[in-house]
Scaffold this motif. Structure first.
Motif, PDB file in Angstrom:
ATOM      1  N   MET A   1       0.680  -1.044   0.111  1.00 17.71           N
ATOM      2  CA  MET A   1      -0.011  -0.131  -0.030  1.00 17.71           C
ATOM      3  C   MET A   1       0.884   1.366  -0.133  1.00 17.71           C
ATOM      4  O   MET A   1       0.436   2.235  -0.658  1.00 17.71           O
ATOM      5  N   ILE A   2       2.058   1.104   0.999  1.00 17.30           N
ATOM      6  CA  ILE A   2       2.943   2.248   0.816  1.00 17.30           C
ATOM      7  C   ILE A   2       3.476   2.678  -0.588  1.00 17.30           C
ATOM      8  O   ILE A   2       3.664   3.677  -1.042  1.00 17.30           O
ATOM      9  N   ILE A   3       3.900   1.669  -1.275  1.00 19.80           N
ATOM     10  CA  ILE A   3       4.585   1.649  -2.670  1.00 19.80           C
ATOM     11  C   ILE A   3       3.499   2.128  -3.694  1.00 19.80           C
ATOM     12  O   ILE A   3       3.833   2.956  -4.304  1.00 19.80           O
ATOM     13  N   THR A   4       2.198   1.744  -3.420  1.00 16.23           N
ATOM     14  CA  THR A   4       1.065   2.333  -4.451  1.00 16.23           C
ATOM     15  C   THR A   4       1.193   3.755  -3.900  1.00 16.23           C
ATOM     16  O   THR A   4       0.972   4.531  -5.191  1.00 16.23           O
ATOM     17  N   ILE A   5       0.896   4.255  -2.964  1.00 12.33           N
ATOM     18  CA  ILE A   5       0.762   5.762  -2.667  1.00 12.33           C
ATOM     19  C   ILE A   5       2.075   6.458  -3.193  1.00 12.33           C
ATOM     20  O   ILE A   5       1.687   7.546  -3.580  1.00 12.33           O
ATOM     21  N   ALA A   6       3.375   5.956  -3.080  1.00  8.64           N
ATOM     22  CA  ALA A   6       4.417   6.468  -3.348  1.00  8.64           C
ATOM     23  C   ALA A   6       4.498   6.758  -4.802  1.00  8.64           C
ATOM     24  O   ALA A   6       4.872   7.696  -5.398  1.00  8.64           O
ATOM     25  N   ALA A   7       4.062   5.574  -5.435  1.00  9.38           N
ATOM     26  CA  ALA A   7       4.126   5.463  -7.001  1.00  9.38           C
ATOM     27  C   ALA A   7       3.014   6.727  -7.625  1.00  9.38           C
ATOM     28  O   ALA A   7       3.649   7.471  -8.453  1.00  9.38           O
ATOM     29  N   VAL A   8       1.904   6.614  -6.985  1.00  9.05           N
ATOM     30  CA  VAL A   8       0.844   7.673  -7.368  1.00  9.05           C
ATOM     31  C   VAL A   8       1.410   9.217  -7.130  1.00  9.05           C
ATOM     32  O   VAL A   8       1.412  10.124  -7.925  1.00  9.05           O
ATOM     33  N   LEU A   9       1.919   9.430  -5.989  1.00 14.21           N
ATOM     34  CA  LEU A   9       2.445  10.902  -5.609  1.00 14.21           C
ATOM     35  C   LEU A   9       3.699  11.075  -6.506  1.00 14.21           C
ATOM     36  O   LEU A   9       3.695  12.274  -7.171  1.00 14.21           O
ATOM     37  N   ALA A  10       4.392   9.980  -6.777  1.00 13.68           N
ATOM     38  CA  ALA A  10       5.692  10.387  -7.873  1.00 13.68           C
ATOM     39  C   ALA A  10       5.204  10.874  -9.234  1.00 13.68           C
ATOM     40  O   ALA A  10       5.477  11.590  -9.990  1.00 13.68           O
ATOM     41  N   ILE A  11       4.059   9.888  -9.770  1.00 10.61           N
ATOM     42  CA  ILE A  11       3.640  10.310 -11.026  1.00 10.61           C
ATOM     43  C   ILE A  11       2.897  11.677 -11.088  1.00 10.61           C
ATOM     44  O   ILE A  11       3.029  12.546 -11.994  1.00 10.61           O
ATOM     45  N   GLY A  12       2.200  11.973  -9.928  1.00  8.74           N
ATOM     46  CA  GLY A  12       1.765  13.423  -9.923  1.00  8.74           C
ATOM     47  C   GLY A  12       2.714  14.509  -9.808  1.00  8.74           C
ATOM     48  O   GLY A  12       2.342  15.332 -10.465  1.00  8.74           O
ATOM     49  N   LEU A  13       3.772  14.250  -9.114  1.00  8.54           N
ATOM     50  CA  LEU A  13       4.949  15.289  -9.057  1.00  8.54           C
ATOM     51  C   LEU A  13       5.349  15.371 -10.521  1.00  8.54           C
ATOM     52  O   LEU A  13       5.772  16.633 -10.966  1.00  8.54           O
ATOM     53  N   LEU A  14       5.751  14.258 -11.234  1.00  6.91           N
ATOM     54  CA  LEU A  14       6.229  14.376 -12.331  1.00  6.91           C
ATOM     55  C   LEU A  14       5.411  15.147 -13.353  1.00  6.91           C
ATOM     56  O   LEU A  14       6.144  15.758 -14.258  1.00  6.91           O
ATOM     57  N   GLY A  15       4.221  14.553 -13.450  1.00  5.74           N
ATOM     58  CA  GLY A  15       3.283  15.423 -14.277  1.00  5.74           C
ATOM     59  C   GLY A  15       3.369  17.090 -14.048  1.00  5.74           C
ATOM     60  O   GLY A  15       3.303  17.845 -15.021  1.00  5.74           O
ATOM     61  N   PHE A  16       3.111  17.408 -12.845  1.00  4.17           N
ATOM     62  CA  PHE A  16       3.524  18.733 -12.403  1.00  4.17           C
ATOM     63  C   PHE A  16       4.636  19.459 -12.767  1.00  4.17           C
ATOM     64  O   PHE A  16       4.627  20.492 -13.547  1.00  4.17           O
ATOM     65  N   ILE A  17       5.702  18.627 -12.771  1.00  2.00           N
ATOM     66  CA  ILE A  17       7.093  19.120 -13.340  1.00  2.00           C
ATOM     67  C   ILE A  17       7.081  19.436 -14.795  1.00  2.00           C
ATOM     68  O   ILE A  17       7.358  20.417 -15.407  1.00  2.00           O
ATOM     69  N   ILE A  18       6.705  18.266 -15.580  1.00  2.00           N
ATOM     70  CA  ILE A  18       6.492  18.224 -16.972  1.00  2.00           C
ATOM     71  C   ILE A  18       5.708  19.555 -17.332  1.00  2.00           C
ATOM     72  O   ILE A  18       6.140  20.412 -18.250  1.00  2.00           O
ATOM     73  N   GLN A  19       4.444  19.807 -16.911  1.00  2.00           N
ATOM     74  CA  GLN A  19       3.718  20.503 -17.159  1.00  2.00           C
ATOM     75  C   GLN A  19       4.076  22.062 -17.141  1.00  2.00           C
ATOM     76  O   GLN A  19       3.863  23.089 -17.754  1.00  2.00           O
ATOM     77  N   HIS A  20       4.679  22.456 -15.676  1.00  2.00           N
ATOM     78  CA  HIS A  20       5.242  23.469 -15.391  1.00  2.00           C
ATOM     79  C   HIS A  20       6.375  24.040 -16.376  1.00  2.00           C
ATOM     80  O   HIS A  20       6.535  25.126 -16.525  1.00  2.00           O
ATOM     81  N   ASN A  21       7.249  23.084 -16.673  1.00  2.00           N
ATOM     82  CA  ASN A  21       8.311  23.395 -17.480  1.00  2.00           C
ATOM     83  C   ASN A  21       8.241  23.258 -18.974  1.00  2.00           C
ATOM     84  O   ASN A  21       8.970  23.764 -19.843  1.00  2.00           O
ATOM     85  N   GLN A  22       6.986  22.770 -19.566  1.00  2.00           N
ATOM     86  CA  GLN A  22       6.518  22.876 -20.866  1.00  2.00           C
ATOM     87  C   GLN A  22       6.125  24.217 -21.310  1.00  2.00           C
ATOM     88  O   GLN A  22       5.405  24.854 -21.094  1.00  2.00           O
TER      89      GLN A  22
END
Length: 143
Positions: A1-22
């Motif tokens: 469960m911790i791994i799933t939450i960490a993966a979702v947070l990592a994907i969300g953070l990555l999406g935010f960084i890509i959108q912000h820098n695009q």
């Protein structure tokens, strides 16, 4: 469960960084096809129409810089390279596309995240009656 939450947070953070820098800007479209721009007064009545034809562009860390041609009309098969190109700076950080033509034109982004809209607020030096614009791609002919 911790791994799933960490993966979702990592994907969300990555999406935010890509959108912000695009770099998403009006000028990406200027260089792909002539753009028809209609200017409106405070009551949304059309005042003036111009066409922007891209010449050169270069991405920077904060936006796009380049040159373009401002024309009153466009015609199929016309060589717009003979017209004087003017500089522009499209700054997502400032939320502004500034075209150094005569007169100077400023187009304001609706938000600083670079999301495009086909209309919005603008300012043209020496033309206080102009308040808004609409931006449309064209097929290369005056419609």
């Amino acid at each position: 469960m911790i791994i799933t939450i960490a993966a979702v947070l990592a994907i969300g953070l990555l999406g935010f960084i890509i959108q912000h820098n695009q770099v998403l800007s009006y000028t990406i479209f200027v260089n792909s096809a002539p753009q028809k721009v209609i200017f409106y007064d405070a009551d949304r009545h059309p005042v003036k129409t111009i066409y922007l034809i891209g010449d050169r562009r270069k991405k920077t860390a904060t936006g796009v810089q380049g040159t373009l041609v401002v024309a009153r009309k466009i015609h199929l098969n016309k060589n717009y390279r003979s017209l004087k190109a003017v500089r522009y700076v499209d700054s997502r950080q400032r939320g502004l596309l500034k075209i150094q033509s005569d007169p100077v034109m400023e187009f304001y982004y609706p938000s600083r995240n670079g999301k495009l809209r086909s209309n919005g607020r603008c300012k043209i030096v020496g033309h206080p009656e102009i308040k808004y614009f609409s931006w449309q791609g064209t097929s290369g002919r005056d419609n």
